[in-house]
Design a protein around this motif. Structure first.
Motif, PDB file in Angstrom:
ATOM      1  N   LYS A  24     -10.558 -15.174  39.356  1.00  0.00           N
ATOM      2  CA  LYS A  24      -9.806 -14.362  38.406  1.00  0.00           C
ATOM      3  C   LYS A  24      -8.276 -14.505  38.565  1.00  0.00           C
ATOM      4  O   LYS A  24      -7.986 -14.685  39.612  1.00  0.00           O
ATOM      5  N   GLU A  55     -16.581 -15.588  41.134  1.00  0.00           N
ATOM      6  CA  GLU A  55     -15.723 -16.042  39.764  1.00  0.00           C
ATOM      7  C   GLU A  55     -14.304 -15.927  40.103  1.00  0.00           C
ATOM      8  O   GLU A  55     -13.758 -15.001  40.439  1.00  0.00           O
ATOM      9  N   ASN A  57     -18.517 -30.760  32.949  1.00  0.00           N
ATOM     10  CA  ASN A  57     -18.538 -29.156  33.270  1.00  0.00           C
ATOM     11  C   ASN A  57     -18.249 -28.263  31.828  1.00  0.00           C
ATOM     12  O   ASN A  57     -17.469 -28.964  30.848  1.00  0.00           O
ATOM     13  N   ARG A  58     -18.884 -27.244  31.760  1.00  0.00           N
ATOM     14  CA  ARG A  58     -18.627 -26.465  30.560  1.00  0.00           C
ATOM     15  C   ARG A  58     -18.235 -24.883  31.010  1.00  0.00           C
ATOM     16  O   ARG A  58     -18.844 -24.449  32.133  1.00  0.00           O
ATOM     17  N   GLY A  59     -17.533 -24.180  30.318  1.00  0.00           N
ATOM     18  CA  GLY A  59     -17.221 -22.926  30.630  1.00  0.00           C
ATOM     19  C   GLY A  59     -18.277 -21.954  30.190  1.00  0.00           C
ATOM     20  O   GLY A  59     -19.527 -22.397  29.785  1.00  0.00           O
ATOM     21  N   ASN A  60     -18.152 -20.662  30.240  1.00  0.00           N
ATOM     22  CA  ASN A  60     -19.129 -19.815  29.824  1.00  0.00           C
ATOM     23  C   ASN A  60     -19.412 -19.568  28.204  1.00  0.00           C
ATOM     24  O   ASN A  60     -18.747 -18.659  27.666  1.00  0.00           O
ATOM     25  N   PHE A  61     -19.657 -20.442  27.474  1.00  0.00           N
ATOM     26  CA  PHE A  61     -19.788 -20.521  25.951  1.00  0.00           C
ATOM     27  C   PHE A  61     -21.417 -20.938  25.796  1.00  0.00           C
ATOM     28  O   PHE A  61     -22.062 -21.708  26.514  1.00  0.00           O
ATOM     29  N   PRO A  62     -21.819 -20.351  24.669  1.00  0.00           N
ATOM     30  CA  PRO A  62     -23.107 -20.705  24.244  1.00  0.00           C
ATOM     31  C   PRO A  62     -23.225 -22.340  23.754  1.00  0.00           C
ATOM     32  O   PRO A  62     -22.497 -23.014  23.511  1.00  0.00           O
ATOM     33  N   THR A  68      -8.286 -21.884  34.778  1.00  0.00           N
ATOM     34  CA  THR A  68      -8.641 -20.298  34.645  1.00  0.00           C
ATOM     35  C   THR A  68      -7.297 -19.697  34.208  1.00  0.00           C
ATOM     36  O   THR A  68      -6.309 -19.796  35.106  1.00  0.00           O
ATOM     37  N   GLN A 121      -9.463 -19.730  27.336  1.00  0.00           N
ATOM     38  CA  GLN A 121     -10.757 -19.916  28.203  1.00  0.00           C
ATOM     39  C   GLN A 121     -11.268 -21.398  28.174  1.00  0.00           C
ATOM     40  O   GLN A 121     -11.191 -21.831  27.024  1.00  0.00           O
TER      41      GLN A 121
END
Lengths: 112, 110
Positions: B3, B1, A56-61, B99, A44
């Protein structure tokens, strides 16, 4: 030409601690990417730095953060470690005008 | 999104045989990557495909890209044991981060 380097190779921390991982890109590369490869979750995208800025950042806290230094090396910080943060953290770099992302050997973080 | 789906996720085959790994992605992208990963190791770049109809070959591996179908294939010809590894396809999303598919774990038996 030296490839992407990462340190340390292995890191063992306990829950609640902070971890700092380091990455040096290929000479001349200005972009650094961080990825997490956790068991069962796959690879990821975490963060992208370019020219010293977070792009940019991914879906992380937010407890996953980092920075890029003037020499384009980068640091990934993970605060308040949780058991599920145990993973292989990969850094990649690419140069301006290039399409390739070259990956480093990774840091294996184990949280106990 | 965005995939990315790879199939199969696991493939056991005999030396000398041919096989194809498929990679489908859900939204338009201008770059598709194939990587190889050996156990406990990092990712080794195999191919970068940039345009519709692109075909690249290296040894027994050949990759192709159909951007209209949003499909890439990695074809293995006359497999040898040394090709045993996990193969990932990855697509560049809008933010430059890749991705990845879940990977195809390939075992080639003598």
């Amino acid at each position: 030409e030296a490839g992407v380097t990462q340190s340390p190779t292995h890191l063992i921390k306990t829950r609640g601690q902070q971890a700092t991982l380091r990455c040096s890109p290929i000479s001349g590369h200005t972009s650094v990417y961080w990825y997490q490869q956790a068991l069962g979750l796959g690879l990821q995208f975490l963060l992208w730095y370019d020219e010293g800025e977070e792009r940019n950042r991914g879906n992380f806290p937010p407890r996953f953060s980092g920075r890029q230094f003037p020499n384009y090396s980068s640091e990934l910080n993970v605060n308040a470690l949780e058991l599920e943060d145990s993973a292989l953290y990969l850094c990649a770099s690419h140069g301006r005008g290039s399409y390739e992302q070259y990956f480093g050997p990774g840091t294996r973080l184990t949280v106990t | 999104e965005l995939k990315v789906e790879q199939n199969p996720l696991f493939l056991s085959m005999q030396e000398g045989k041919n096989y194809t790994i498929y990679c489908n992605y859900s939204t338009t992208s201008d770059r598709l990557y194939w990587y190889r990963q050996d156990p406990g190791k990092s990712l080794e770049s195999l191919f970068v495909l940039l345009s519709n109809g692109a075909v690249k070959q290296e040894g027994r591996l050949m990759a192709s890209l159909d951007t209209k179908a949003r499909l890439s294939t990695l074809h293995i010809t006359a497999a040898v044991h040394d090709l045993s590894a996990t193969y990932f396809c990855a697509v560049r999303g809008g933010a430059d981060g890749l991705t990845f598919g879940k990977g195809t774990h390939l075992i080639i038996q003598p």
